[in-house]
Design a protein around this motif. Sequence first.
Motif, short mmCIF file in Angstrom:
data_model
loop_
_atom_site.label_atom_id
_atom_site.label_comp_id
_atom_site.label_asym_id
_atom_site.label_seq_id
_atom_site.Cartn_x
_atom_site.Cartn_y
_atom_site.Cartn_z
N ASN A 37 -4.13 7.00 0.15
CA ASN A 37 -4.24 7.87 -1.23
C ASN A 37 -4.43 9.32 -0.59
OD1 ASN A 37 -5.60 9.48 -3.16
ND2 ASN A 37 -7.41 9.01 -3.02
N ILE A 38 -4.56 9.38 0.83
CA ILE A 38 -4.97 10.93 1.55
C ILE A 38 -3.21 11.56 1.58
CG2 ILE A 38 -5.38 12.21 3.22
CD1 ILE A 38 -8.44 10.70 3.88
N ILE A 39 -3.01 10.67 2.01
CA ILE A 39 -1.19 10.99 2.49
C ILE A 39 0.01 11.42 1.43
CG2 ILE A 39 0.68 10.09 3.39
CD1 ILE A 39 -0.66 8.10 5.03
N GLY A 40 -0.80 10.60 0.18
CA GLY A 40 0.45 10.44 -1.31
C GLY A 40 0.05 11.66 -1.86
N ALA A 41 -1.49 12.08 -1.83
CA ALA A 41 -1.97 12.99 -2.52
C ALA A 41 -1.34 14.53 -1.83
CB ALA A 41 -2.94 13.84 -2.55
N LEU A 42 -1.68 14.97 -0.44
CA LEU A 42 -0.48 15.34 0.32
C LEU A 42 0.27 15.99 0.55
CD1 LEU A 42 -3.05 15.68 3.69
CD2 LEU A 42 -3.15 17.20 2.08
N LYS A 88 -10.82 1.75 2.91
CA LYS A 88 -10.52 2.13 4.76
C LYS A 88 -9.03 2.57 4.29
CE LYS A 88 -13.75 1.70 7.31
NZ LYS A 88 -14.71 1.10 8.41
N LYS A 89 -8.10 1.31 3.93
CA LYS A 89 -6.66 1.46 3.71
C LYS A 89 -6.46 2.51 3.07
CE LYS A 89 -4.02 -1.98 5.02
NZ LYS A 89 -3.63 -3.74 5.06
N THR A 129 1.00 -0.79 -0.24
CA THR A 129 0.27 -0.01 0.06
C THR A 129 0.97 1.43 0.33
OG1 THR A 129 -0.08 -0.86 2.28
CG2 THR A 129 -2.18 -1.07 0.87
N THR A 130 2.14 1.34 0.20
CA THR A 130 2.64 2.53 0.79
C THR A 130 3.05 2.71 -1.15
OG1 THR A 130 5.04 1.08 0.50
CG2 THR A 130 4.46 1.85 2.55
N ALA A 131 3.01 1.61 -2.25
CA ALA A 131 3.49 2.28 -3.27
C ALA A 131 2.46 3.18 -3.94
CB ALA A 131 2.66 1.01 -4.19
N LEU A 132 0.73 3.56 -2.96
CA LEU A 132 0.23 4.60 -3.15
C LEU A 132 0.89 6.03 -3.45
CD1 LEU A 132 -3.40 3.06 -2.19
CD2 LEU A 132 -2.55 3.26 -4.85
N ILE A 133 1.33 5.99 -1.98
CA ILE A 133 2.19 7.27 -2.05
C ILE A 133 3.67 7.89 -2.90
CG2 ILE A 133 3.65 8.61 -0.30
CD1 ILE A 133 2.00 6.92 2.37
N ILE A 159 -5.62 2.29 -9.72
CA ILE A 159 -6.08 1.14 -10.98
C ILE A 159 -5.74 -0.74 -10.27
CG2 ILE A 159 -6.78 0.18 -13.06
CD1 ILE A 159 -5.90 2.71 -14.18
N ILE A 160 -4.98 -0.45 -9.88
CA ILE A 160 -3.97 -2.15 -9.29
C ILE A 160 -4.47 -2.24 -8.04
CG2 ILE A 160 -2.27 -3.83 -8.49
CD1 ILE A 160 -2.65 -3.17 -11.79
N ALA A 161 -4.70 -1.49 -7.24
CA ALA A 161 -5.65 -1.42 -6.12
C ALA A 161 -6.78 -1.68 -5.90
CB ALA A 161 -5.55 0.10 -5.09
N GLY A 162 -7.42 -1.14 -6.82
CA GLY A 162 -9.28 -1.44 -7.08
C GLY A 162 -8.82 -3.17 -7.35
N ALA A 163 -8.06 -3.11 -8.21
CA ALA A 163 -8.11 -4.40 -9.08
C ALA A 163 -7.86 -6.07 -8.17
CB ALA A 163 -7.58 -4.82 -10.67
N ILE A 164 -6.86 -5.48 -7.60
CA ILE A 164 -6.78 -7.09 -6.46
C ILE A 164 -7.86 -5.93 -5.42
CG2 ILE A 164 -4.10 -6.63 -7.44
CD1 ILE A 164 -2.95 -5.42 -4.59
N ARG A 165 -8.52 -5.38 -5.09
CA ARG A 165 -9.78 -5.20 -4.17
C ARG A 165 -8.69 -5.41 -2.54
NH1 ARG A 165 -15.14 -8.33 -6.47
NH2 ARG A 165 -14.77 -6.76 -8.46
N ILE A 166 -7.63 -4.31 -2.57
CA ILE A 166 -7.26 -4.27 -0.92
C ILE A 166 -8.34 -3.88 -0.51
CG2 ILE A 166 -5.13 -4.22 -1.61
CD1 ILE A 166 -4.85 -0.76 -1.04
N ASP A 167 -8.44 -3.20 0.95
CA ASP A 167 -9.93 -2.91 1.52
C ASP A 167 -9.56 -1.06 1.10
OD1 ASP A 167 -11.57 -2.36 4.08
OD2 ASP A 167 -9.56 -1.01 5.00
#
Length: 215
Positions: free
Chosen positions: A159-164, A153-154, A125-129, A143-151
């Motif tokens: 997502n928020i940390i990465g965007a900020l 909330k996580k 999940t740190t890949a999102l950052i 897209i990968i996160a959605g495809a493998i259906r990670i939680d």
Amino acid sequence: MSDFWDIVQHLFNPRWIFLYFGNTALFILLAIVFAETGFFIGFFLPGDSLLFTAGIFGKDLSKNFYNVPFFIIILIVAIVAVLGNIQGYWLGYKSGKLLYKKKDSFFFKKKHLILAKIFYNKYKTTALIMSRFLPMFRSFAPIIAGAIRIDFKKFMIYNIIGALTWTFSIMLAGHYLDKRFPELKNHLEWIILLIIFTTTLPVILKLIIKKKALI
């Protein structure tokens, strides 16, 4: 037709966007930030260079957008970046498996999707950052996160940390470097190329080597 292609080429020149569009430049910035992660075709859009240039022209952006503080401008961009990732997540959640069967086109290359999956599997999940700072992976990581259906909330936390982190670091870098070195505006193209080269090349080479090792 030539006028259309002239506009398309100019859209990859961040300085032109802020100088030419004035009051609407912020909306173009927001649209590009959203499209980069909201749709898989967004990988070719100039997100990093646009944010950096937005920092340089921060004073003008604030003036053209009801004189709101530059901090608020960055926050708005960050919120749109979060929304773009959510759109990318649901795109992957609904059609992620179909993307692997999709044929290559000008806007879509399956190899980018595969490299992004390797990148995501390595960093979780740190890949999102991390992907926020890597143009190609930025588009495909949600897209990968959605495809493998990670939680979800996580996903939203990273997502928020990465965007900020992405928006504030790059836009503030452009903003304060311009204050320190006003002549920066005259060398934007070289600075942007340097940013893309130093952040993207090492990761791409590492993932390509790993991909070959798996074959």
